[in-house]
Scaffold this motif. Structure first.
Motif, PDB file in Angstrom:
ATOM      1  N   PHE A 132       0.810  -1.215   0.000  1.00 53.95           N
ATOM      2  CA  PHE A 132       0.000   0.000   0.000  1.00 53.95           C
ATOM      3  C   PHE A 132       0.848   1.271   0.000  1.00 53.95           C
ATOM      4  O   PHE A 132       0.436   2.307  -0.509  1.00 53.95           O
ATOM      5  CB  PHE A 132      -0.929  -0.021   1.226  1.00 53.95           C
ATOM      6  N   ASN A 133       2.059   1.199   0.553  1.00 52.99           N
ATOM      7  CA  ASN A 133       2.940   2.376   0.630  1.00 52.99           C
ATOM      8  C   ASN A 133       3.796   2.559  -0.619  1.00 52.99           C
ATOM      9  O   ASN A 133       4.701   3.383  -0.636  1.00 52.99           O
ATOM     10  CB  ASN A 133       3.850   2.270   1.856  1.00 52.99           C
ATOM     11  N   ALA A 134       3.537   1.768  -1.660  1.00 47.23           N
ATOM     12  CA  ALA A 134       4.224   1.863  -2.951  1.00 47.23           C
ATOM     13  C   ALA A 134       5.694   1.445  -2.886  1.00 47.23           C
ATOM     14  O   ALA A 134       6.514   1.932  -3.643  1.00 47.23           O
ATOM     15  CB  ALA A 134       4.074   3.257  -3.556  1.00 47.23           C
ATOM     16  N   HIS A 135       6.020   0.553  -1.959  1.00 47.14           N
ATOM     17  CA  HIS A 135       7.341  -0.065  -2.002  1.00 47.14           C
ATOM     18  C   HIS A 135       7.183  -1.580  -1.848  1.00 47.14           C
ATOM     19  O   HIS A 135       6.099  -2.072  -1.579  1.00 47.14           O
ATOM     20  CB  HIS A 135       8.322   0.546  -0.987  1.00 47.14           C
ATOM     21  N   MET A 136       8.261  -2.295  -2.054  1.00 42.50           N
ATOM     22  CA  MET A 136       8.179  -3.756  -2.084  1.00 42.50           C
ATOM     23  C   MET A 136       7.740  -4.285  -0.720  1.00 42.50           C
ATOM     24  O   MET A 136       8.302  -3.931   0.316  1.00 42.50           O
ATOM     25  CB  MET A 136       9.536  -4.349  -2.498  1.00 42.50           C
ATOM     26  N   ARG A 137       6.721  -5.137  -0.743  1.00 39.19           N
ATOM     27  CA  ARG A 137       6.159  -5.710   0.493  1.00 39.19           C
ATOM     28  C   ARG A 137       7.109  -6.744   1.095  1.00 39.19           C
ATOM     29  O   ARG A 137       7.924  -7.327   0.397  1.00 39.19           O
ATOM     30  CB  ARG A 137       4.783  -6.313   0.224  1.00 39.19           C
TER      31      ARG A 137
ATOM     32  N   THR B 136       6.788  -9.818   2.233  1.00 36.30           N
ATOM     33  CA  THR B 136       6.782 -11.200   1.764  1.00 36.30           C
ATOM     34  C   THR B 136       7.371 -11.337   0.363  1.00 36.30           C
ATOM     35  O   THR B 136       7.802 -12.428  -0.013  1.00 36.30           O
ATOM     36  CB  THR B 136       5.363 -11.800   1.806  1.00 36.30           C
ATOM     37  N   ALA B 137       7.425 -10.248  -0.411  1.00 33.30           N
ATOM     38  CA  ALA B 137       8.066 -10.297  -1.733  1.00 33.30           C
ATOM     39  C   ALA B 137       9.562 -10.576  -1.583  1.00 33.30           C
ATOM     40  O   ALA B 137      10.154 -11.257  -2.425  1.00 33.30           O
ATOM     41  CB  ALA B 137       7.828  -8.996  -2.489  1.00 33.30           C
ATOM     42  N   TYR B 138      10.173 -10.055  -0.521  1.00 28.61           N
ATOM     43  CA  TYR B 138      11.593 -10.342  -0.279  1.00 28.61           C
ATOM     44  C   TYR B 138      11.801 -11.837  -0.044  1.00 28.61           C
ATOM     45  O   TYR B 138      12.748 -12.434  -0.566  1.00 28.61           O
ATOM     46  CB  TYR B 138      12.115  -9.550   0.920  1.00 28.61           C
ATOM     47  N   LEU B 139      10.914 -12.441   0.741  1.00 27.48           N
ATOM     48  CA  LEU B 139      11.026 -13.877   1.002  1.00 27.48           C
ATOM     49  C   LEU B 139      10.819 -14.679  -0.280  1.00 27.48           C
ATOM     50  O   LEU B 139      11.546 -15.646  -0.531  1.00 27.48           O
ATOM     51  CB  LEU B 139      10.008 -14.303   2.066  1.00 27.48           C
ATOM     52  N   ASP B 140       9.841 -14.273  -1.094  1.00 26.81           N
ATOM     53  CA  ASP B 140       9.581 -14.970  -2.353  1.00 26.81           C
ATOM     54  C   ASP B 140      10.779 -14.890  -3.295  1.00 26.81           C
ATOM     55  O   ASP B 140      11.197 -15.889  -3.888  1.00 26.81           O
ATOM     56  CB  ASP B 140       8.353 -14.389  -3.055  1.00 26.81           C
ATOM     57  N   LYS B 141      11.347 -13.699  -3.438  1.00 23.86           N
ATOM     58  CA  LYS B 141      12.479 -13.526  -4.351  1.00 23.86           C
ATOM     59  C   LYS B 141      13.724 -14.257  -3.830  1.00 23.86           C
ATOM     60  O   LYS B 141      14.486 -14.829  -4.607  1.00 23.86           O
ATOM     61  CB  LYS B 141      12.746 -12.048  -4.603  1.00 23.86           C
ATOM     62  N   ALA B 142      13.922 -14.261  -2.516  1.00 24.94           N
ATOM     63  CA  ALA B 142      15.044 -15.002  -1.938  1.00 24.94           C
ATOM     64  C   ALA B 142      14.898 -16.490  -2.251  1.00 24.94           C
ATOM     65  O   ALA B 142      15.862 -17.147  -2.660  1.00 24.94           O
ATOM     66  CB  ALA B 142      15.117 -14.772  -0.427  1.00 24.94           C
ATOM     67  N   ALA B 143      13.701 -17.032  -2.079  1.00 28.00           N
ATOM     68  CA  ALA B 143      13.462 -18.447  -2.373  1.00 28.00           C
ATOM     69  C   ALA B 143      13.664 -18.726  -3.858  1.00 28.00           C
ATOM     70  O   ALA B 143      14.243 -19.762  -4.226  1.00 28.00           O
ATOM     71  CB  ALA B 143      12.050 -18.847  -1.937  1.00 28.00           C
ATOM     72  N   ASP B 144      13.209 -17.822  -4.723  1.00 28.26           N
ATOM     73  CA  ASP B 144      13.401 -18.012  -6.165  1.00 28.26           C
ATOM     74  C   ASP B 144      14.882 -18.107  -6.508  1.00 28.26           C
ATOM     75  O   ASP B 144      15.302 -18.998  -7.261  1.00 28.26           O
ATOM     76  CB  ASP B 144      12.773 -16.858  -6.957  1.00 28.26           C
TER      77      ASP B 144
ATOM     78  N   GLU C  16      14.473   1.274   0.198  1.00 28.56           N
ATOM     79  CA  GLU C  16      13.239   0.821  -0.434  1.00 28.56           C
ATOM     80  C   GLU C  16      13.458   0.427  -1.897  1.00 28.56           C
ATOM     81  O   GLU C  16      14.318   0.982  -2.573  1.00 28.56           O
ATOM     82  CB  GLU C  16      12.188   1.933  -0.418  1.00 28.56           C
ATOM     83  N   PHE C  17      12.641  -0.529  -2.344  1.00 33.20           N
ATOM     84  CA  PHE C  17      12.501  -0.813  -3.770  1.00 33.20           C
ATOM     85  C   PHE C  17      11.131  -0.316  -4.187  1.00 33.20           C
ATOM     86  O   PHE C  17      10.156  -0.488  -3.456  1.00 33.20           O
ATOM     87  CB  PHE C  17      12.570  -2.322  -4.056  1.00 33.20           C
ATOM     88  N   GLN C  18      11.072   0.285  -5.373  1.00 34.39           N
ATOM     89  CA  GLN C  18       9.798   0.738  -5.906  1.00 34.39           C
ATOM     90  C   GLN C  18       9.509   0.006  -7.204  1.00 34.39           C
ATOM     91  O   GLN C  18      10.373  -0.693  -7.752  1.00 34.39           O
ATOM     92  CB  GLN C  18       9.828   2.254  -6.091  1.00 34.39           C
ATOM     93  N   LEU C  19       8.300   0.171  -7.706  1.00 33.15           N
ATOM     94  CA  LEU C  19       7.834  -0.538  -8.888  1.00 33.15           C
ATOM     95  C   LEU C  19       8.819  -0.412 -10.044  1.00 33.15           C
ATOM     96  O   LEU C  19       9.268   0.685 -10.380  1.00 33.15           O
ATOM     97  CB  LEU C  19       6.460  -0.005  -9.305  1.00 33.15           C
ATOM     98  N   LEU C  20       9.178  -1.555 -10.622  1.00 30.03           N
ATOM     99  CA  LEU C  20      10.052  -1.718 -11.780  1.00 30.03           C
ATOM    100  C   LEU C  20      11.529  -1.467 -11.504  1.00 30.03           C
ATOM    101  O   LEU C  20      12.337  -1.469 -12.437  1.00 30.03           O
ATOM    102  CB  LEU C  20       9.572  -0.876 -12.971  1.00 30.03           C
ATOM    103  N   ASP C  21      11.903  -1.294 -10.245  1.00 30.98           N
ATOM    104  CA  ASP C  21      13.329  -1.232  -9.915  1.00 30.98           C
ATOM    105  C   ASP C  21      13.974  -2.583 -10.215  1.00 30.98           C
ATOM    106  O   ASP C  21      13.372  -3.641  -9.978  1.00 30.98           O
ATOM    107  CB  ASP C  21      13.550  -0.941  -8.422  1.00 30.98           C
ATOM    108  N   ASP C  22      15.204  -2.544 -10.720  1.00 27.90           N
ATOM    109  CA  ASP C  22      15.998  -3.764 -10.799  1.00 27.90           C
ATOM    110  C   ASP C  22      16.395  -4.163  -9.386  1.00 27.90           C
ATOM    111  O   ASP C  22      16.755  -3.304  -8.565  1.00 27.90           O
ATOM    112  CB  ASP C  22      17.268  -3.536 -11.629  1.00 27.90           C
ATOM    113  N   VAL C  23      16.322  -5.441  -9.104  1.00 27.62           N
ATOM    114  CA  VAL C  23      16.654  -5.982  -7.792  1.00 27.62           C
ATOM    115  C   VAL C  23      17.767  -7.010  -8.006  1.00 27.62           C
ATOM    116  O   VAL C  23      17.525  -8.100  -8.507  1.00 27.62           O
ATOM    117  CB  VAL C  23      15.432  -6.648  -7.127  1.00 27.62           C
ATOM    118  N   ARG C  24      18.995  -6.637  -7.651  1.00 30.49           N
ATOM    119  CA  ARG C  24      20.111  -7.583  -7.758  1.00 30.49           C
ATOM    120  C   ARG C  24      20.194  -8.347  -6.451  1.00 30.49           C
ATOM    121  O   ARG C  24      20.296  -7.747  -5.375  1.00 30.49           O
ATOM    122  CB  ARG C  24      21.430  -6.861  -8.039  1.00 30.49           C
TER     123      ARG C  24
END
Length: 146
Positions: free
Chosen positions: A15-20, A22-30, A65-73
């Motif tokens: 809701f605050n327009a940054h990466m939630r 649980t998305a960090y956990l999902d991307k770490a698992a990926d 923070e990460f925002q929409l469409l940021d590259d995440v290394r």
């Protein structure tokens, strides 16, 4: 150092327009599963040998923070391993424009999917763990296989 570049997508935002969180956990698992797949342990191989990673604890630290469409290394390193390989601590560092933005540290083990108990991994999987770069705070974990 194993790493992948992913994108902060629409479904990753809160809701605050940054990466939630649980998305960090999902991307770490990926990224972890991409690494194991690159070492010959795809999902179909894990199912064939009836073995799977089971996370017992996750810790997330946030720095930027990460925002929409940021590259995440995202990098993957080994922060801990038991001598028998039954337990491990995996570290995923998340970078935004070269700056450490977050860190996920996960304590996990290898679950025998038939017996539902922690077990030692096969030698090829143990070798894949040994080949990961070690974090500066790497520790030897106690064995927990049964």
């Amino acid at each position: 150092m194993y790493e992948k570049v992913l994108v902060a997508g629409w479904g990753d935002m809160d809701f605050n327009a940054h990466m939630r969180n649980t998305a960090y956990l999902d991307k770490a698992a990926d990224v972890r599963m991409m690494y194991f797949s690159s070492c010959g342990f795809s999902m179909s191989e894990f199912m064939r040998i009836r073995l799977g990673p089971v996370v017992m604890k996750d810790e997330i630290e946030y720095f930027r923070e990460f925002q929409l469409l940021d590259d995440v290394r995202i990098t993957l390193s080994l922060a801990g391993l038991s001598d028998d390989g039954s337990r491990m601590t995996l570290r995923n560092d998340f970078y935004r424009q070269g700056t450490l933005a977050a860190r996920v540290t996960s304590t996990a083990g290898w679950l025998d999917l038939n017996r539902r108990k922690l077990v030692c991994p096969p030698e090829a999987l143990m070798q894949a763990l040994r080949e990961l770069a070690r974090s500066e705070d790497f520790v030897v974990l106690p064995d927990s296989s049964r």
